[in-house]
Design a protein around this motif. Sequence first.
Motif, short mmCIF file in Angstrom:
data_model
loop_
_atom_site.label_atom_id
_atom_site.label_comp_id
_atom_site.label_asym_id
_atom_site.label_seq_id
_atom_site.Cartn_x
_atom_site.Cartn_y
_atom_site.Cartn_z
N LYS A 257 -50.86 -30.75 10.90
CA LYS A 257 -50.13 -30.30 9.73
C LYS A 257 -48.92 -29.47 10.13
N ALA B 58 -45.04 -30.55 9.55
CA ALA B 58 -44.23 -29.70 8.67
C ALA B 58 -43.01 -29.15 9.40
N THR C 124 -39.20 -20.87 7.65
CA THR C 124 -40.59 -21.29 7.45
C THR C 124 -41.42 -20.24 6.72
N ARG D 290 -41.13 -31.69 1.79
CA ARG D 290 -42.52 -31.88 1.34
C ARG D 290 -42.79 -33.35 1.05
N VAL E 208 -44.57 -27.11 2.23
CA VAL E 208 -44.34 -28.42 2.85
C VAL E 208 -45.66 -29.05 3.31
N MET E 209 -46.59 -28.23 3.76
CA MET E 209 -47.87 -28.76 4.24
C MET E 209 -48.81 -29.18 3.11
N VAL F 174 -43.11 -35.31 4.51
CA VAL F 174 -44.07 -34.90 5.52
C VAL F 174 -45.16 -35.95 5.74
#
Length: 263
Positions: free
Chosen positions: A124, A128, A141, A160, A110-111, A163
């Motif tokens: 970040k 996320a 996670t 993602r 996702v980050m 974000v």
Amino acid sequence: MPTLTKPKEHNRERPVVFMENVSKIYPNGKTAVQNVSLEIEEGEFISFVGPSGCGKSTIFNMISGIIEHSVGKLEILGTTPTLARQQSTDVSFVFQEPTLLPWRSVLDNVMLPLEFRNVTKQEKLEKAHHVLKMVGLSEYTKALPRELSGGMKMRVSIARALVSKPKLLLMDEPFGALDEITRQNLQSELLRIWETEKMTVLFITHNVFEAVYLSTKIAVMTPSPGKVESVVEVPLPFPRNEDFRTSHQFSDIAAKVSQDLKF
């Protein structure tokens, strides 16, 4: 020409997507999309339906700047698709497959879009965790993609895309490979996120019922070369619940779209 907006009398804002007589002609001479003219305003949820090979994905690829259009005028957020993609995080794309990096955890996947931006590590992580909570995956996670179901992988893909807080979200048949129960659950989740985040969403689907449930308007496309045959409004309020799927209004709009698909 088909349009997805109604003219405003005063102070008309620039549309999120502006297409005027846009065509895509490949080097081999094949015309994939022909003379598409659309205006899409901020906050709309527009679904594109049509037969396979009619150019739906080609339109999305042109809007996102992945490929260039051949003819006509195309603007995204007041600039060219290429500049919109290169210079901002305002446009995000969710593909048919989740396309997650298998060696990275859910959080790290996702980050990923933030790693190319001037964002601190703490920012970040905060961003996320926020979007993972939004899609209901706060407890996963540290999981790897192989540990997730198909629906969960798609939730990660959506997180993602969210974000970077895009203004325009493109979704190319993201729920097509999912079972019906998971699909309907994700439809409701997507509408909740759309209403909360105030994005403009463009959504490709082959499922007429999905298009009616999700959309403010539906663009019906012809077989190749793809043209916009009609734009069907779904003038029913949000939020929408399961009762909407069995209503007369739902059936009537689905019948209208299905009729327009008979060329």
